[in-house]
Design an enzyme around this catalytic site. Structure first.
Site, PDB file in Angstrom:
ATOM      1  N   TYR A 166       0.858  -1.186   0.000  1.00  0.00           N
ATOM      2  CA  TYR A 166       0.000   0.000   0.000  1.00  0.00           C
ATOM      3  C   TYR A 166       0.893   1.235   0.000  1.00  0.00           C
ATOM      4  O   TYR A 166       1.573   1.517   0.982  1.00  0.00           O
ATOM      5  CB  TYR A 166      -0.900  -0.030   1.245  1.00  0.00           C
ATOM      6  CG  TYR A 166      -2.040   0.972   1.256  1.00  0.00           C
ATOM      7  CD1 TYR A 166      -2.172   1.969   0.278  1.00  0.00           C
ATOM      8  CD2 TYR A 166      -3.019   0.927   2.241  1.00  0.00           C
ATOM      9  CE1 TYR A 166      -3.224   2.864   0.295  1.00  0.00           C
ATOM     10  CE2 TYR A 166      -4.081   1.820   2.277  1.00  0.00           C
ATOM     11  CZ  TYR A 166      -4.177   2.785   1.301  1.00  0.00           C
ATOM     12  OH  TYR A 166      -5.224   3.683   1.330  1.00  0.00           O
ATOM     13  N   LYS A 178      -1.326  -1.167  -4.176  1.00  0.00           N
ATOM     14  CA  LYS A 178      -2.459  -0.243  -4.188  1.00  0.00           C
ATOM     15  C   LYS A 178      -1.825   1.128  -4.139  1.00  0.00           C
ATOM     16  O   LYS A 178      -1.198   1.489  -3.139  1.00  0.00           O
ATOM     17  CB  LYS A 178      -3.336  -0.478  -2.964  1.00  0.00           C
ATOM     18  CG  LYS A 178      -4.279   0.660  -2.632  1.00  0.00           C
ATOM     19  CD  LYS A 178      -5.233   0.216  -1.546  1.00  0.00           C
ATOM     20  CE  LYS A 178      -5.894   1.372  -0.815  1.00  0.00           C
ATOM     21  NZ  LYS A 178      -6.221   2.550  -1.594  1.00  0.00           N
TER      22      LYS A 178
HETATM   23  C1  MN9 Z   1      -5.854   9.535   0.928  1.00  0.00           C
HETATM   24  C2  MN9 Z   1      -6.876   8.445   0.884  1.00  0.00           C
HETATM   25  O1  MN9 Z   1      -7.484   8.129   1.886  1.00  0.00           O
HETATM   26  N1  MN9 Z   1      -7.055   7.842  -0.283  1.00  0.00           N
HETATM   27  C3  MN9 Z   1      -8.028   6.799  -0.474  1.00  0.00           C
HETATM   28  C4  MN9 Z   1      -7.353   5.579  -0.935  1.00  0.00           C
HETATM   29  O2  MN9 Z   1      -6.568   5.597  -1.842  1.00  0.00           O
HETATM   30  C5  MN9 Z   1      -9.050   7.245  -1.506  1.00  0.00           C
HETATM   31  O3  MN9 Z   1      -9.895   6.177  -1.838  1.00  0.00           O
HETATM   32  C6  MN9 Z   1      -9.854   8.419  -0.981  1.00  0.00           C
HETATM   33  O4  MN9 Z   1     -10.626   8.003   0.113  1.00  0.00           O
HETATM   34  C7  MN9 Z   1     -10.785   9.007  -2.026  1.00  0.00           C
HETATM   35  O5  MN9 Z   1     -10.083   9.224  -3.205  1.00  0.00           O
HETATM   36  C8  MN9 Z   1     -11.463  10.276  -1.569  1.00  0.00           C
HETATM   37  O6  MN9 Z   1     -10.547  11.325  -1.469  1.00  0.00           O
HETATM   38  C1  PYR Z   2      -8.707   2.830   0.115  1.00  0.00           C
HETATM   39  C2  PYR Z   2      -8.828   3.366   1.425  1.00  0.00           C
HETATM   40  O1  PYR Z   2      -9.349   4.396   1.576  1.00  0.00           O
HETATM   41  C3  PYR Z   2      -8.369   2.570   2.534  1.00  0.00           C
HETATM   42  O2  PYR Z   2      -7.188   2.344   2.714  1.00  0.00           O
HETATM   43  O3  PYR Z   2      -9.207   2.137   3.294  1.00  0.00           O
END
Ligand code: MN9
Ligand code: PYR
Length: 303
Positions: free
Chosen positions: A137, A165
């Site tokens: 991640y 990811k």
């Molecule tokens: C920084 C963060 O939490 N990124 C998430 C995972 O990649 C995203 O899925 C966000 O929740 C999403 O893009 C909304 O900003």
């Molecule tokens: C994708 C995301 O938001 C998470 O790590 O849960």
């Protein structure tokens, strides 16, 4: 193909609390049932969106158990086991493996800025703890650590490492990781705001924090990309972004707002844990507006 089960739309699972703020099995089941009904590809359990950072080990293990109880055999299950210490991460990994999860995933170590050697060792010890596949991640904006393609390639030497990811904002990072890994590796798009771009730059699927607020729209965006309908894909992404901006523009945190959207749809998942902020009375009207935006987008884009 072995990795096919990771392609598609994989929502990041939310922490489901009771009214006292404890992990709730019944409410976890509500979210499981809802996502199963929406026909998503899988769930990513206990990540950022699962508020893992605010939960103790026993709580995190309980969430893994409940989700496995209600969804195992029905969709792909990925357990996020990143924790401050290697020891705790390994313990979570073993628990997820016993429950039959399809893969593990972890952020790099947080708080202290550690050298690549320590990060490599951290991930490797988790990987070695179980027979499960592993997804790195990369989320530099929250961890402060940026995965390089060099370290990615080094980790890929271990065949249990099946992908990354990627939540950094440049979609070029997705292209570089895909280039480094080739067809045998899965790259997941992280930023929901550029899901379509990420897919076009090489992501095989997506794991996202807002998917559960509007699974229909992300499933449809996935279809548009697969069918090469790029004009439609661009339009649905633009509409999704209006919705995400609205979700992020309230007094309560984005997760509190999304959970309230679900609550109002009859999927009771409770609220968020402090220090995340819950919704306020002022948010109530706008949340009805957001639900309308989502419903109108479903009518517009989904058959
Ligand atoms: C920084 C963060 O939490 N990124 C998430 C995972 O990649 C995203 O899925 C966000 O929740 C999403 O893009 C909304 O900003
Ligand atoms: C994708 C995301 O938001 C998470 O790590 O849960």
């Amino acid at each position: 193909m072995r990795l096919e089960k990771f392609h598609g739309i994989i929502p990041a699972f939310y922490a489901c609390y009771d009214d006292q703020g404890n992990i709730s099995e019944a409410r976890t089941k509500n979210l499981c049932d809802y996502l199963y009904e929406k026909k998503v590809q899988g769930v990513y359990v206990g990540g950022s969106s699962g508020e893992c950072i605010y939960q103790n080990l026993e709580e995190r293990k309980a969430v893994f158990s409940y989700v496995a109880k209600y969804l195992k055999g029905k969709m792909t299950l990925i357990a996020h086991v990143g924790a401050p210490s290697t020891r705790d991460s390994v313990e979570l990994a073993k628990h997820a493996a016993e429950l039959g999860y399809d893969a593990l995933s972890a952020i790099p170590p947080i708080y202290f800025k550690l050298p690549d050697s320590a990060v490599y060792k951290y991930w490797s010890e988790i990987i070695e703890a179980t027979p499960l596949d592993f997804i790195i991640y990369n989320i530099p904006q929250t961890t402060g650590y940026t995965l390089t393609t060099a370290l990615f390639e080094k980790l890929l030497v271990n065949k249990k490492v099946i992908g990354v990811k990627n939540s950094s904002m440049p979609t070029m990072d997705i292209e570089r990781f895909k280039r480094a890994g080739g067809d045998d590796v899965i790259v997941f798009n992280g930023p929901d705001e550029q899901y379509v771009a990420g897919r076009i730059m090489g992501a095989d699927g997506g794991i996202g924090g807002t998917y559960s607020a509007m699974p229909e729209l992300f499933l449809q965006a996935n279809e548009f990309v697969k069918q090469g309908k790029f004009e439609e894909a661009k339009q649905i992404q633009s509409t999704i972004n209006d919705i995400i901006i609205a979700l992020c523009s309230q007094k309560g945190s984005m997760y509190a707002v999304i959970k309230e959207v679900l609550n109002r749809r009859g999927v009771n998942v409770g609220s968020v844990r402090a220090p995340l902020e819950g919704i306020t009375n002022e948010d109530s009207g706008p949340i009805d507006g957001i639900i309308q935006m989502i419903d109108q987008a479903i009518v517009r884009f989904c058959k």
